[in-house]
Design a protein around this motif. Structure first.
Motif, mmCIF file in Angstrom:
data_model
loop_
_atom_site.group_PDB
_atom_site.id
_atom_site.type_symbol
_atom_site.label_atom_id
_atom_site.label_comp_id
_atom_site.label_asym_id
_atom_site.label_seq_id
_atom_site.Cartn_x
_atom_site.Cartn_y
_atom_site.Cartn_z
ATOM 1 N N PHE A 166 -1.205 8.169 -11.972
ATOM 2 C CA PHE A 166 -0.780 8.143 -10.571
ATOM 3 C C PHE A 166 0.500 8.942 -10.360
ATOM 4 N N LEU A 173 2.675 3.479 -8.941
ATOM 5 C CA LEU A 173 1.801 2.328 -9.186
ATOM 6 C C LEU A 173 2.675 1.077 -9.135
ATOM 7 N N CYS A 199 -5.117 -2.187 -6.335
ATOM 8 C CA CYS A 199 -3.807 -1.635 -6.714
ATOM 9 C C CYS A 199 -2.922 -1.517 -5.484
ATOM 10 N N LEU A 201 -0.367 1.161 -4.136
ATOM 11 C CA LEU A 201 -0.085 2.559 -4.408
ATOM 12 C C LEU A 201 0.774 3.115 -3.286
ATOM 13 N N ASP A 211 -3.119 1.840 0.226
ATOM 14 C CA ASP A 211 -3.924 0.819 -0.438
ATOM 15 C C ASP A 211 -4.343 -0.249 0.563
#
Length: 239
Positions: A166, A173, A199, A201, A211
């Motif tokens: 990421f 992350l 997740c 993000l 997200d």
């Protein structure tokens, strides 16, 4: 390979049997839930994006030596996976404060932790997936201490790989949750999905959330965020 009867339907996916007893088909839905399904809705393209994102991430993890249940993507919404017995524990891995942890501890979101934080949750919708400790997990028969050690090590390895992946996408992350299961040989492997559903993000430059929090908190542009993650992922992986 023949698609058979539906074995299970969850909040975000359906699971179907195949003519191979060790393989099942997972179908990703557009349904969205939050706060233990107290909030419900639908997000355009969510199923397609989560299928595509999970496919790319699981393929990448496989190349890094992480054993997963993923076999292959079948179409826009479905993938073929190994049938596993899901361990009834969610492994939550936190690199920054956010969500329930920030609320529980009374701290601001976005504080980088000096250590990786692991939360263990008991997978029981009727109880709200409560936070438990290792001793509770052993008491419940969900895992042994040795299995928990293996699960923490695997979760840590996945975290290290995903942080780097990421980072290449210019994304932080913040945290994520995974589910692990045992394959036909009793080996503990990564199952379920890794996507913006599972997740947190954040864009490195703008701190924009990309997200499921966009759905949870009514921030709008939910589909656009999922598509953005997919496009950045494809670019980094040259897909």
């Amino acid at each position: 390979m023949t698609k058979g009867a539906m074995l299970y339907e969850g909040k975000a996916k359906q699971v179907f049997e195949t003519d191979n007893p060790n393989e099942v088909i997972v179908r990703f839905k557009d349904d969205a839930t939050a706060f233990n399904a107290q909030k419900r809705g639908s997000v355009d393209l969510k199923g397609e994006m989560n299928n595509a994102i999970t496919t790319l991430i699981f393929e990448y993890l496989n190349t890094k030596g992480i054993a997963t249940h993923f076999i292959k993507k079948l179409d826009e919404r479905e993938q073929l996976v190994k049938k596993v017995n899901i361990i009834p524990l969610e492994m939550v891995v936190r690199n920054y404060s956010a969500g329930s942890m920030a609320q529980r501890l009374g701290v601001e979101e976005g504080i980088k932790s000096p250590v990786t934080i692991f939360d263990l949750c008991y997978k029981r919708d009727d109880l709200g997936d409560p936070l438990i400790n290792d001793h509770h997990a052993v008491f419940l028969g969900a895992a042994t201490y040795d299995e928990l050690d293996e699960m923490y090590e695997l979760s840590s390895d996945i975290n290290d790989i995903l942080i780097d992946l990421f980072d290449q996408m210019n994304i932080i992350l913040i945290d994520f949750k995974i589910e692990l299961g045992k394959d036909s040989n009793g080996k503990i492997i990564l199952a379920d999905e890794i996507s913006p559903d599972t997740c947190r993000l954040w864009d490195k430059d703008t701190m924009k959330k990309l997200d499921k929090d966009r759905f949870r908190r009514d921030l709008g542009e939910v589909t656009e965020a999922y598509v953005e993650i997919y496009e950045r992922l494809k670019k980094v992986l040259h897909k």
